[in-house]
Design a protein around this motif. Sequence first.
Motif, PDB file in Angstrom:
ATOM      1  N   ARG A 270       0.835  -1.205  -0.100  1.00 20.30           N
ATOM      2  CA  ARG A 270      -0.034  -0.022   0.135  1.00 20.30           C
ATOM      3  C   ARG A 270       0.924   1.271   0.047  1.00 20.30           C
ATOM      4  O   ARG A 270       1.820   1.302   0.898  1.00 20.30           O
ATOM      5  N   THR A 325      -2.739   4.196   7.494  1.00 19.84           N
ATOM      6  CA  THR A 325      -3.099   3.523   6.498  1.00 19.84           C
ATOM      7  C   THR A 325      -3.094   4.564   5.393  1.00 19.84           C
ATOM      8  O   THR A 325      -2.967   5.901   5.663  1.00 19.84           O
ATOM      9  N   TYR A 327      -5.276   5.646   3.006  1.00 21.05           N
ATOM     10  CA  TYR A 327      -6.443   6.585   3.103  1.00 21.05           C
ATOM     11  C   TYR A 327      -6.410   7.467   4.101  1.00 21.05           C
ATOM     12  O   TYR A 327      -6.737   8.728   3.941  1.00 21.05           O
ATOM     13  N   GLN A 344      -3.969   3.957  -5.910  1.00 24.47           N
ATOM     14  CA  GLN A 344      -4.893   2.932  -6.189  1.00 24.47           C
ATOM     15  C   GLN A 344      -5.279   2.109  -7.229  1.00 24.47           C
ATOM     16  O   GLN A 344      -4.692   1.877  -8.152  1.00 24.47           O
ATOM     17  N   SER A 347      -9.611  -2.214  -7.744  1.00 26.48           N
ATOM     18  CA  SER A 347     -10.648  -2.786  -7.031  1.00 26.48           C
ATOM     19  C   SER A 347     -10.686  -1.497  -5.873  1.00 26.48           C
ATOM     20  O   SER A 347     -11.842  -1.389  -5.373  1.00 26.48           O
ATOM     21  N   ASP A 348      -9.806  -0.871  -5.470  1.00 28.79           N
ATOM     22  CA  ASP A 348      -9.706   0.547  -4.735  1.00 28.79           C
ATOM     23  C   ASP A 348     -10.783   1.473  -5.501  1.00 28.79           C
ATOM     24  O   ASP A 348     -11.965   2.205  -4.795  1.00 28.79           O
ATOM     25  N   GLU A 351     -14.523  -0.234  -5.180  1.00 32.70           N
ATOM     26  CA  GLU A 351     -15.031  -0.425  -4.041  1.00 32.70           C
ATOM     27  C   GLU A 351     -14.907   1.001  -3.046  1.00 32.70           C
ATOM     28  O   GLU A 351     -15.832   0.781  -2.112  1.00 32.70           O
ATOM     29  N   ARG A 352     -14.017   1.675  -2.928  1.00 34.96           N
ATOM     30  CA  ARG A 352     -13.621   2.693  -1.797  1.00 34.96           C
ATOM     31  C   ARG A 352     -13.604   3.957  -2.506  1.00 34.96           C
ATOM     32  O   ARG A 352     -13.726   4.879  -1.490  1.00 34.96           O
ATOM     33  N   ASP A 353     -13.475   4.073  -3.713  1.00 36.74           N
ATOM     34  CA  ASP A 353     -13.128   5.748  -4.139  1.00 36.74           C
ATOM     35  C   ASP A 353     -14.661   6.343  -4.144  1.00 36.74           C
ATOM     36  O   ASP A 353     -15.139   6.048  -4.857  1.00 36.74           O
ATOM     37  N   PRO A 354     -14.632   7.266  -3.234  1.00 37.80           N
ATOM     38  CA  PRO A 354     -15.909   7.965  -3.102  1.00 37.80           C
ATOM     39  C   PRO A 354     -16.251   9.040  -4.185  1.00 37.80           C
ATOM     40  O   PRO A 354     -17.468   9.508  -4.538  1.00 37.80           O
ATOM     41  N   ARG A 357     -17.559   7.226  -7.456  1.00 38.50           N
ATOM     42  CA  ARG A 357     -19.104   6.766  -7.082  1.00 38.50           C
ATOM     43  C   ARG A 357     -19.803   7.970  -7.360  1.00 38.50           C
ATOM     44  O   ARG A 357     -20.760   7.796  -7.832  1.00 38.50           O
TER      45      ARG A 357
END
Lengths: 425, 402
Positions: A270, A325, A327, A344, A347-348, A351-354, A357
């Motif tokens: 990471r 972490t 983020y 990233q 998958s990031d 699934e995670r990137d605001p 989305r």
Amino acid sequence: MLFDGRPFGRRIPRMTDQPLAGIRVCDFTWIIAGPTCTRVLGDFGADVIRIEHAQAVDSVRMGRPIVGDAPTYNNSGFFNYINRNKRSVLLNVRHPMGFEVVKKIIAESDIVVENFSSRIMSNWGLDYPQLKEINPKIIYCSISGFGHFGRDMDFTTWGPTAQALGGLTYTSGLPGKPPAGWGYSFMDHTAGYEAAVAIMMALHHRNRTGEGQHIDMSQVEGGIVLNGPAILDYTVNGRKWRREGMPPGNRAWEPKVAPHGAYPCTGEDRWLAIACMNDAEWQAIVLAMDEPAWAADPKWATNAGRIANEDELDARIAEWTSTMTDYAAMEVLQAAGVRAGVCQRASDRYERDPQLRSRDWWHVLDHAEIGPSEYDGVLPKLSESPGSLQRAAPALGQHTHEVLREVVGMTDEEIAEHEAMGVLM
Amino acid sequence: MSGPLSDIRVVEICDELGQYAGKLLADMGADVIKVEPPAGSSARTVGPFVRDVPAPNRSLNFWYHNTNKRSLVLDFESDDADREVLRKLIATADIVIEDRAPGALAALGLGYADLSANHPGLIVCSITPFGQDGPWAQYKSSDLVGLALGGPMMMNGYDPEDAPGAPPIRGHGDQGYNTVCHYAAHGILAALLFRDRTGRGQYVDCSMHEALSCTVEVGMPYYLYAREDVVRQTARHASARRTERWLVHAADGRDLILFGIGRDNSSWRKLKQWFQSFGFGMNFDEERFDSPASRQPGRGSAEASEVYAEVARFVASQPGESVYRGGQERDQAWGTVRSPEETLDDPHFWDRGHFVKVTGEDVTEPAAMPGPPYWFSATPWELRRPAPKLGEHTVELRASLV
């Protein structure tokens, strides 16, 4: 987003509202560079008709990832990803009757695009003068490794070789190591993007004057233009990029600033990218790190001091990021106004990137063979005539009959006759 | 002026992020007017500089990204009169390109709603790191940070044994900026074609993050369709599983990329003869090598591993240029790894007239730089003028606007 007080983004536009509505593309492209170009045109509403042949199927139709156990030509996620919004016609262009059909499609098209090696179209009898005879206003775009003229016009490329020859692979890597290069065909994307730029410019010219033209692209040239400043540093200052200490990895080239790199965070593999462009941003980093004692040393206060001690600086920052972490560290730094971002993975982002989305970046379309299939969005966002996802990628030959009826004006009897003669395969 | 956009005027309010979009339009004939603050665009502070002396007109980075533009200095952020001049200028324009933070121009009364009120045909394109809205809209970015968040970096790097613990690697040349500018040009041109048809302008919101997120080839579909992440490897495609190396080293130290070896049997026969004439691949005539699929990398084939290892030995015995040209002459899409300036040594691109020459402050001997990314038969790319000196066209443009 809010635009003149009303949201856009979720709105599904009608196809006629799209900027390229009414534009038809006779698409001979395959693999990646050409289809990327026509993806752009299709995203903005052009009617992109892929001309395909079962004896020489686009190999990306078998490209991984595959949905299911074995390739069927229609279940490649990779193919689907770059061929949404297009129609597919099966046609044997080398059959005399197939050649007549393709001439009629060209006559009804605005654009012909292909990314074969440089002599294929003329071998078929479809070079620009011949295309122009079929359709005087046609815009013809050829994308090949070296272009259609010049001493090495018969040489060929794939993305990885184009980026090597164009100077891009070399610029990615750590000093003293072999090049890391680009872990994907950046130059297939980029040659496709450049071709789409060129085609739309030619369309504007045609709107004004009625004149079509030939656009000839070399994928290697499309890469050379991406490193102009490095080339000028050589032709003006005599300084080569190929020298001791180069390429500089994630450290900055120009402007030469520090810290500038990817720093390890907790978890496996990471990383957080941080770019500090000036002394004020450095002060913001120090505050974000909660003013550690080491950072008080005046040698860090100036960019020159930070560069002079870059190894130590990078180690210090890595010590700090290693406790957090990725983020969390990104949020702390961004809150202080520092340019920082997680390295990233896909998958990031999914699934995670605001951010993606919140901008309605992910979409599902119904694919003829595999059912619901996922795609990313269209960019940029146009307020009045946005591009859109109208249809999933086509199954091989999914639209043969439809196109022959609608575009060529063939009757069912004529289609059956062509089918029987082995033309539609 | 002969370019396809010779009827178009563009006002560009851009620094490092968006300036390449302006160049793409300017190089094809558009009249691009770069509006700069009195100190000049920050892009003028980016090196390298002519003879390493920093000054607003000596940035080679600026020279390259601002060809064919005019420069107008306006203190539009603090001076009301200058802001009025900018409004007048935009009233004469077809397109505005800007790369300020979301909302920054609107705060000055220069947002799309303000500018388009009496100019419904106007196209305004904002180029930003993350787009106009969303939780990261005001986050700070750079080319490096953009390439990290968008995904390219995690796909570039090393096999663990080549560089233990190495981070993901960013390719240089501000390719994140270049990529978002290609997308900005798509949006602007799509909007222009819509305007050709309807007379209506619009607003174009272009995000670097989105542009890069869909510029990672198999990286994204691998997750969308297989829920797997690809992993970076030295100088070859990131992949869900380790694959054969493509990077080989020639006798003279040159690196080459061998993307595919004998993808079809007719080129494989030519290759075998070539290798064997130097004493390599003497077992390649065995039947197990006859299937093209067995020779291709990334599919776990034992024959492919053997072919790649043996061909690497062959390459190590030859000068790089012989391998490149010899491979290409035998239908192999192989390439030498060149640094940017080494592309100048390839006569093919001089045959095509690709490189063009410029002069500028302290540079009287014309210096070569890259020219067109595409050849137009009717409306060619053209270097009409080098990048403007700071404020070079202020007087003429102000005079034209009274």
